[in-house]
Design a protein around this motif. Structure first.
Motif, PDB file in Angstrom:
ATOM      1  N   GLU A 194       0.729  -1.225   0.173  1.00 56.63           N
ATOM      2  CA  GLU A 194      -0.081   0.140  -0.099  1.00 56.63           C
ATOM      3  C   GLU A 194       0.979   1.080  -0.228  1.00 56.63           C
ATOM      4  O   GLU A 194       1.550   1.550   1.031  1.00 56.63           O
ATOM      5  N   ARG A 195       0.960   2.013  -0.987  1.00 51.42           N
ATOM      6  CA  ARG A 195       1.906   2.908  -1.076  1.00 51.42           C
ATOM      7  C   ARG A 195       1.408   4.186  -1.881  1.00 51.42           C
ATOM      8  O   ARG A 195       0.355   4.060  -2.614  1.00 51.42           O
ATOM      9  N   ASP A 218       1.395  -1.165  -9.527  1.00 51.57           N
ATOM     10  CA  ASP A 218       1.453  -2.100  -8.462  1.00 51.57           C
ATOM     11  C   ASP A 218       3.122  -2.946  -8.338  1.00 51.57           C
ATOM     12  O   ASP A 218       3.439  -3.897  -8.203  1.00 51.57           O
ATOM     13  N   ASP A 253       1.360  -2.340   8.483  1.00 54.24           N
ATOM     14  CA  ASP A 253       0.227  -2.402   7.447  1.00 54.24           C
ATOM     15  C   ASP A 253       0.533  -2.204   5.962  1.00 54.24           C
ATOM     16  O   ASP A 253      -0.097  -2.994   5.117  1.00 54.24           O
ATOM     17  N   ARG A 254       1.393  -1.401   5.711  1.00 51.19           N
ATOM     18  CA  ARG A 254       1.443  -1.150   4.288  1.00 51.19           C
ATOM     19  C   ARG A 254       1.979  -2.185   3.631  1.00 51.19           C
ATOM     20  O   ARG A 254       1.959  -2.408   2.389  1.00 51.19           O
TER      21      ARG A 254
END
Ligand SMILES: Cc1cc2nc3c(=O)[nH]c(=O)nc-3n(C[C@H](O)[C@H](O)[C@H](O)COP(=O)(O)OP(=O)(O)OC[C@H]3O[C@@H](n4cnc5c(N)ncnc54)[C@H](O)[C@@H]3O)c2cc1C
Length: 406
Positions: A194-195, A218, A253-254
């Motif tokens: 997640e970025r 991605d 979490d990322r």
């Protein structure tokens, strides 16, 4: 006799070879590999690189090959403060493009080599330089192993662009490690992270940090920089990278769904400096001259810009018709003037990375001063040379303050 022998076909060497060849000089570009080998790199080009790529005619190819704009850096501290630092939006500030680029080195490096060859440089792969050839205190060429044979080549100028572990740097002077920076880096690609899409992100921990660079749809370049003493050589560096990165506040979490793509590359120690940037008949550009840390991401800019400086300083002597080997003391002075102030700024950031309370203080202070943040980003992004910035005179004082956090 070549006019210039360039050792190393990385970004610095290819840029120098392109610029010399365009002046009609006979340039030989050597590399120990068939093509520039894979590099440990965050793959971020600072905004200052773009005008140089434009000048050597490579910018359009970088865009066409999928380069992505990056508009700044978001910094996440250990105490979960966030600083969104963008490059200046007003093009009147600098007249330069106001974003950086993310592009894979596997794309960029061959493109720059192709540019140099198209502009007339001769490329010799599989030539591993092992020594310089000296005569009367001047460098008059290189010696190395080429396809199993020891070969010597003569040139009026030898350009050391052979990166870290530079043979040319060690033969011209000595190479010393940084007094207190002793870091290693682990870099890989992941999918599923997640970025952010159009900025880089830095997550700070205690004396360590991790950078996420969105390199493609991605596809994220993940780079972890830690102290060498905290790195235990492991049979599973991928696991080490992802597990250690996940300990940084905000990053667990990322990376929860991140899956590694390809190998993890490790490199260290990172910081070193060549004692002598030039000798009669030779000079150093790019990483061969020195490297501090990837935090502010200026390695590629330094490579491209030092190549330009080298060509500017050497051309008058190479084009005056004499066969003399040029005296390059002006290059050493120009290098110091151009790059040392930025090194000082980067050293300040390194103090902050070592001391989380200082990092928190800096980030909190900059969050209240968007004008200063933008100015700093113009310097960090190589849009404004650090030496032209009056407020940088503050930095010695900031450094003194930094030491009080020790
Ligand atoms: C972890 C990490 C992350 C980084 N992230 C970034 C980033 O995001 N942005 C950025 O701008 N910079 C970054 N950098 C720095 C950047 O990768 C380097 O500054 C850049 O590659 C330097 O280019 P160069 O042309 O000087 O050297 P190199 O790219 O290293 O090229 C040197 C060339 O010389 C050749 N060579 C070496 N020895 C010999 C020999 N004896 N004979 C012949 N050929 C030889 C090699 O094969 C190679 O092709 C990062 C560095 C690290 C360590």
């Amino acid at each position: 006799m070549w006019d210039a022998i360039v050792v190393g076909a990385g970004p610095a060497g290819c840029t120098a070879a392109t610029l010399f060849a365009r002046e009609g000089l006979r340039v030989l570009l050597l590399d120990k590999s068939a093509a520039p080998p894979p590099k440990v790199c965050g793959e971020y080009l600072s905004p200052g690189c773009l005008p140089i790529l434009e000048r050597i005619g490579a910018l359009k190819s970088v865009w066409d090959a999928g380069g992505r704009p990056l508009y700044g850096m978001t910094i996440h501290t250990a105490a979960r403060r966030t600083l969104e630092a963008t490059y200046p939006r007003d093009s009147d500030v600098t007249g330069s493009p106001l974003h950086g680029l993310s592009v894979r080195r596997a794309v960029l490096d061959p493109m720059l080599l192709d540019r140099a060859v198209k502009d007339g440089a001769e490329f010799e792969p599989y030539f591993q330089v092992s020594d310089l050839v000296w005569e009367d205190g001047r460098v008059v060429g290189v010696q190395g192993r080429h396809r199993g044979r020891v070969t010597a080549l003569r040139g009026r100028l030898t350009v050391g662009a052979d990166g870290r572990n530079s043979v040319v740097a060690r033969r011209v002077g000595s190479v010393t490690r940084h007094r207190w920076l002793d870091k290693v880096a682990l870099v890989s690609y992941v999918t599923g992270a997640e970025r952010a899409e159009d900025v880089g992100e830095i997550f700070l921990g205690h004396d360590r940090y991790c950078i996420l660079n969105p390199i493609g749809p991605d596809l994220t370049n993940v780079g972890l920089v830690i102290n060498r003493r905290d790195f235990t050589p492991t049979t599973d560096p991928t696991r080490f990278l992802l597990e250690t990165a996940a300990t940084l506040p905000g990053l667990r979490d990322r990376l929860a769904d991140a899956r590694p793509i390809g190998p993890v590359r490790c490199l260290g120690p990172l910081a070193y400096r060549g004692s002598q940037l030039a000798a009669r008949g030779a000079l150093l550009i790019g990483d061969a001259a020195g490297f501090l840390d990837p935090f502010t991401g200026e390695g590629l800019y330094t490579g491209l810009r030092s190549a330009e400086l080298a060509v500017q300083c050497a051309l008058p002597a190479l084009c005056n018709g004499s066969a003399a080997h040029p005296d390059l003391r002006t290059y050493a002075a120009a290098w110091r003037r151009e790059f040392l102030p930025k090194w000082r700024l980067c050293t300040l950031f390194q103090h902050a990375i070592r001391r989380p309370p200082l990092a928190e203080w800096l980030v909190a202070g900059l969050s209240r001063r968007p004008d200063l943040t933008t100015l700093l980003m113009a310097v960090v992004g190589d849009l404004i040379p650090a030496y032209t910035l009056t407020p940088l005179r503050l930095f010695p004082r900031l450094l003194t303050r930094a030491r009080t956090f020790a």
